[in-house]
Design a protein around this motif. Structure first.
Motif, short mmCIF file in Angstrom:
data_model
loop_
_atom_site.label_atom_id
_atom_site.label_comp_id
_atom_site.label_asym_id
_atom_site.label_seq_id
_atom_site.Cartn_x
_atom_site.Cartn_y
_atom_site.Cartn_z
N UNK A 155 0.82 -1.22 0.00
CA UNK A 155 0.00 0.00 0.00
C UNK A 155 0.85 1.27 0.00
N UNK A 156 0.41 2.25 -0.77
CA UNK A 156 1.06 3.56 -0.72
C UNK A 156 0.82 4.22 0.63
N UNK A 157 -0.40 4.00 1.14
CA UNK A 157 -0.73 4.42 2.51
C UNK A 157 -1.35 3.22 3.23
N UNK A 158 -0.75 2.84 4.34
CA UNK A 158 -1.30 1.78 5.18
C UNK A 158 -1.80 2.39 6.47
N UNK A 159 -3.01 2.02 6.87
CA UNK A 159 -3.64 2.63 8.06
C UNK A 159 -4.01 1.54 9.06
N UNK A 160 -3.57 1.74 10.30
CA UNK A 160 -3.89 0.82 11.40
C UNK A 160 -4.64 1.66 12.43
N UNK A 161 -5.96 1.54 12.42
CA UNK A 161 -6.83 2.47 13.13
C UNK A 161 -6.85 2.26 14.64
N UNK A 191 9.21 5.35 0.57
CA UNK A 191 8.36 6.33 -0.12
C UNK A 191 6.89 6.23 0.31
N UNK A 192 6.56 5.18 1.05
CA UNK A 192 5.18 4.95 1.47
C UNK A 192 4.93 5.55 2.85
N UNK A 193 3.66 5.57 3.25
CA UNK A 193 3.28 6.13 4.55
C UNK A 193 2.46 5.11 5.33
N UNK A 194 2.77 4.99 6.61
CA UNK A 194 1.87 4.24 7.49
C UNK A 194 1.32 5.20 8.54
N UNK A 195 0.02 5.06 8.78
CA UNK A 195 -0.68 5.89 9.76
C UNK A 195 -1.15 4.96 10.86
N UNK A 196 -0.75 5.24 12.10
CA UNK A 196 -1.03 4.31 13.19
C UNK A 196 -1.58 5.04 14.41
N UNK A 197 -2.35 4.31 15.19
CA UNK A 197 -2.83 4.81 16.47
C UNK A 197 -1.67 4.80 17.46
N UNK A 198 -1.55 5.85 18.25
CA UNK A 198 -0.41 5.96 19.18
C UNK A 198 -0.45 4.91 20.28
N UNK A 199 -1.62 4.27 20.48
CA UNK A 199 -1.75 3.26 21.54
C UNK A 199 -1.19 1.90 21.13
N UNK A 208 9.42 -0.31 6.30
CA UNK A 208 10.35 0.81 6.14
C UNK A 208 9.65 2.15 5.90
N UNK A 209 8.33 2.17 5.90
CA UNK A 209 7.60 3.39 5.55
C UNK A 209 7.79 4.48 6.61
N UNK A 210 7.64 5.71 6.18
CA UNK A 210 7.59 6.81 7.15
C UNK A 210 6.29 6.68 7.94
N UNK A 211 6.29 7.16 9.17
CA UNK A 211 5.14 6.93 10.05
C UNK A 211 4.56 8.24 10.58
N UNK A 212 3.23 8.27 10.62
CA UNK A 212 2.53 9.38 11.28
C UNK A 212 1.50 8.79 12.23
N UNK A 213 1.42 9.37 13.43
CA UNK A 213 0.43 8.92 14.39
C UNK A 213 -0.86 9.71 14.22
N UNK A 214 -1.97 9.07 14.56
CA UNK A 214 -3.28 9.71 14.43
C UNK A 214 -3.42 10.77 15.52
#
Length: 396
Positions: A155-161, A191-199, A208-214
């Protein structure tokens, strides 16, 4: 050598049609004895090169265990699609609760911005059904069942809610459940992004994706009837993809919530009814309760999956609500509620009886159906349960 299509539900039929179009040699099989035309395979794995298994078939299944011992690859339909060349951009979404709303909302926002998009996977079509279609984005809901069999999905963006205990009848342990959820990131690169819950526990998140927390952003409070984390995640995607903020905001405001997901129903009996039948986990029910007025009546129940309801029951107590437990889990729920001093009626052995009990005590109140578990003790799925609920409260 053949491919075995194991399980002939929706994804199995899509897989068979895909293999037929590609003129590949395959055999189909289903354990359900009622599906007679799919039970002719002799269960000999010697001529099988790959298995594409339906999501509901656990790894503990005898055939799949034998396949694992023989090092035969096991995929789901999404995993099989990942072998295709020139796929569109992919946003994959996993988590215990809220996946379907997030997927639907992202598709609406993308389409409003002129990015042709479609919902796929656990909610929507199989990717195999639309390989020839001209979409710019696939937004794929990935269940924990599917995440174990994703092959090369990137995935270009992977999301773990989010994460809470669930599906231990399939995964056996919470450890396996956590590992499976984290695998959606494994093929991503820098080059991809993962978005994850901080918990979330970081040790289960690989890649290896860059990470951003919700976190809260300008989109987080646009709707009171959609969870803040869902809106915050959409906001992160909007910024990452450089979408027009004003168009996106209007799309969010106009978004129609899904049937059976905190669906408000008008009747003439002086009761405010809410159908949240899609809440099949304690976390989903907890989220619904947080949005529901103090002093409401909550209908919880269904199949017993040995889940932990303490947080959900404590929230019911804190908001001075009354619990009406029903179905296969009703006695266990009532017992746990009593330990926590939650106001609970005696167990009802069916949803019908729970609805009637709620009606008798609910005039002027809000009555929330948010079961917190699966529906298979009485129904074929959450949708049938929700439709039954609507029919009964409207006098059916």
């Amino acid at each position: 050598m053949k491919t075995l299509v194991y399980g002939m539900g929706i994804s199995g039929k899509s897989t068979a049609e895909h293999l037929k179009r590609k003129r590949e040699d395959f055999v189909v099989y289903d354990d359900n004895k009622k599906s007679k035309k799919y039970t002719n395979w002799n269960q000999d794995l010697s001529g099988i090169k790959t298995i594409v298994a339906s999501p509901g078939i656990p790894s503990t299944n005898t055939i799949l265990k034998k396949a694992q011992n023989l090092n035969i690859p096991i995929h789901c339909d999404i995993g099989l699609a990942s072998f295709e060349k020139k796929l569109p951009k992919i946003i994959s979404v996993t988590g215990t609760a809220g996946k379907t709303t997030l997927v639907s909302l992202l598709v609406d926002v993308l389409n409003a911005n002129g990015k042709k998009s479609i919902a796929l996977g656990n909610y929507g079509l199989s990717p195999l059904d639309i390989l020839k279609s001209n979409y710019e984005y696939w937004v794929i809901e990935v269940s924990s069942f599917q995440s174990k069999r994703l092959a090369f999905l990137k995935p270009n963006i992977g999301i773990y809610l989010n994460l809470s205990q669930n599906h231990l009848d399939w995964h056996e342990t919470i450890e396996d459940y956590k590992i499976c959820k984290g695998t959606i990131f494994k093929n991503q690169d820098a080059d991809d992004l993962r978005i994850v819950n901080s918990d979330l526990e970081k040790k289960y998140i690989k890649g290896k994706a860059k990470e951003k927390e919700i976190k809260k952003n300008e989109f987080s409070n646009l709707r009171k009837d959609i969870h803040e984390d869902t809106l915050s995640t959409v906001g992160l995607c909007i910024k990452e993809l450089n979408l027009n903020h004003e168009i996106a905001k209007q799309s969010i405001i106009n978004f129609k919530t899904l049937m059976h997901r905190y669906q408000k129903i008008t009747t003439n009996d002086g009761i405010h009814w809410i159908n949240d039948s899609k809440a099949t986990t304690p976390l989903a029910t907890l989220t619904a309760i947080e949005r529901t007025p103090v002093g409401s009546i909550v209908l919880m129940g269904g199949s017993d999956k040995d889940l932990d309801y303490k947080k959900t029951l404590k929230k019911i107590k804190n908001k001075k609500m009354k619990l009406i437990p029903f179905g296969g889990i009703s006695h266990a729920l009532h017992k746990e509620a009593s330990k926590l001093s939650v106001d609970s009626s005696k167990p009802c052995n069916s949803l019908e009886k729970a609805i009637q009990k709620a009606k008798n005590n609910g005039k002027g109140k809000t009555i929330l159906l948010s079961p917190g578990t699966a529906s298979f003790d009485e129904f074929t799925g959450y949708a049938q349960r929700g439709m039954y609920f609507i029919e009964k409260i409207k006098g059916g």
